[in-house]
Design a protein around this motif. Sequence first.
Motif, PDB file in Angstrom:
ATOM      1  N   GLY A   7      37.864  19.743 -33.848  1.00 28.06           N
ATOM      2  CA  GLY A   7      38.207  20.795 -34.800  1.00 28.06           C
ATOM      3  C   GLY A   7      39.479  20.514 -35.557  1.00 28.06           C
ATOM      4  N   ASP A   8      40.044  19.312 -35.384  1.00 28.67           N
ATOM      5  CA  ASP A   8      41.282  18.878 -36.040  1.00 28.67           C
ATOM      6  C   ASP A   8      42.507  19.588 -35.453  1.00 28.67           C
ATOM      7  N   TYR A   9      42.583  19.545 -34.138  1.00 24.86           N
ATOM      8  CA  TYR A   9      43.744  20.049 -33.410  1.00 24.86           C
ATOM      9  C   TYR A   9      44.350  18.926 -32.570  1.00 24.86           C
ATOM     10  N   ALA A  10      45.575  19.122 -32.106  1.00 25.46           N
ATOM     11  CA  ALA A  10      46.088  18.287 -31.026  1.00 25.46           C
ATOM     12  C   ALA A  10      45.185  18.494 -29.815  1.00 25.46           C
ATOM     13  N   PRO A  11      44.990  17.466 -28.977  1.00 27.11           N
ATOM     14  CA  PRO A  11      44.084  17.613 -27.834  1.00 27.11           C
ATOM     15  C   PRO A  11      44.477  18.774 -26.917  1.00 27.11           C
ATOM     16  N   HIS A  12      43.511  19.602 -26.601  1.00 27.56           N
ATOM     17  CA  HIS A  12      43.746  20.714 -25.675  1.00 27.56           C
ATOM     18  C   HIS A  12      42.415  21.301 -25.248  1.00 27.56           C
ATOM     19  N   LEU A  13      42.438  21.987 -24.123  1.00 25.35           N
ATOM     20  CA  LEU A  13      41.274  22.741 -23.657  1.00 25.35           C
ATOM     21  C   LEU A  13      41.458  24.211 -24.002  1.00 25.35           C
ATOM     22  N   HIS A  14      40.459  24.779 -24.651  1.00 25.68           N
ATOM     23  CA  HIS A  14      40.383  26.230 -24.807  1.00 25.68           C
ATOM     24  C   HIS A  14      39.476  26.729 -23.682  1.00 25.68           C
ATOM     25  N   PHE A  15      40.054  27.503 -22.771  1.00 23.28           N
ATOM     26  CA  PHE A  15      39.314  28.028 -21.626  1.00 23.28           C
ATOM     27  C   PHE A  15      39.242  29.542 -21.758  1.00 23.28           C
ATOM     28  N   GLN A  16      38.023  30.076 -21.651  1.00 19.11           N
ATOM     29  CA  GLN A  16      37.819  31.500 -21.881  1.00 19.11           C
ATOM     30  C   GLN A  16      36.814  32.063 -20.893  1.00 19.11           C
ATOM     31  N   ILE A  17      37.065  33.265 -20.434  1.00 20.28           N
ATOM     32  CA  ILE A  17      36.143  33.988 -19.558  1.00 20.28           C
ATOM     33  C   ILE A  17      35.455  35.068 -20.393  1.00 20.28           C
ATOM     34  N   ILE A  18      34.133  35.183 -20.246  1.00 23.10           N
ATOM     35  CA  ILE A  18      33.343  36.095 -21.084  1.00 23.10           C
ATOM     36  C   ILE A  18      32.420  36.925 -20.189  1.00 23.10           C
ATOM     37  N   LYS A  19      32.509  38.234 -20.312  1.00 21.21           N
ATOM     38  CA  LYS A  19      31.618  39.095 -19.532  1.00 21.21           C
ATOM     39  C   LYS A  19      30.222  39.152 -20.159  1.00 21.21           C
ATOM     40  N   ASP A  20      30.154  39.550 -21.409  1.00 23.52           N
ATOM     41  CA  ASP A  20      28.882  39.694 -22.128  1.00 23.52           C
ATOM     42  C   ASP A  20      28.826  38.627 -23.212  1.00 23.52           C
ATOM     43  N   ILE A  21      27.922  37.667 -23.072  1.00 18.68           N
ATOM     44  CA  ILE A  21      27.836  36.545 -24.005  1.00 18.68           C
ATOM     45  C   ILE A  21      27.178  36.946 -25.325  1.00 18.68           C
TER      46      ILE A  21
END
Length: 226
Positions: free
Chosen positions: A178-192
Amino acid sequence: MTSLEQVLQKIEGIKVIAPSIPYSSYVALDLSIYNQELMNQNLSTATDFENYIENYLKENQAIIAYGGYNETRNLYKRSQVFNTSEEEERNIHIGLDLWTTANTPILAALDGKIHSFQFNNQLGDYGPTIILEHKVDNHHFYTLYGHLSLESIQKLSKGQIVKKGEQIAILGKSSVNGDYAPHLHFQIIKDIQNKEGDYPGVCSLSTQAFYLSNCPDPNLLLKINT
């Protein structure tokens, strides 16, 4: 019934990135609109951003920088994914970011199965993304892992079983993430909400209350420096 947030708080020993790196080598990172230092930084390209992250880690003698949940940011102004003339601006981050180097191993947070995966390849988007499905103490929920390498999603199949702590991916470079510095986006989702391989990781002010309720703070589970 015990809430999902209460269940997450009781779980110990969870890591989703670089299992050998202790939390003592993490440092908090503020990328919000309230960080005055960012006003003086040119972060218009992934290279600029990567240099900023590398210098920040060196200055703090850290290996991973973390933060960003419920953080209002200016990072998304360059992308039409978050800014269109027809819709309210989305600039409130609703996951947890873990900033480090490309090719860092990414782990499944909990036992579960692969719900979906996708290459979200627009500027500013997740890039390669994996969503896992979990059931814990009668709670059915999901975890999302964004900004991965392309190789990470090439041999997956829906329904594939994964175990807590199993390596499921590696971090991607800016050319695919996505054209960012390397990183993990970690997210918790109840209702997908019937989404596949993608789910909003940034919301608008008018939808903030819903998304904060539907996406609990990932640090309830990770417990970084708490």
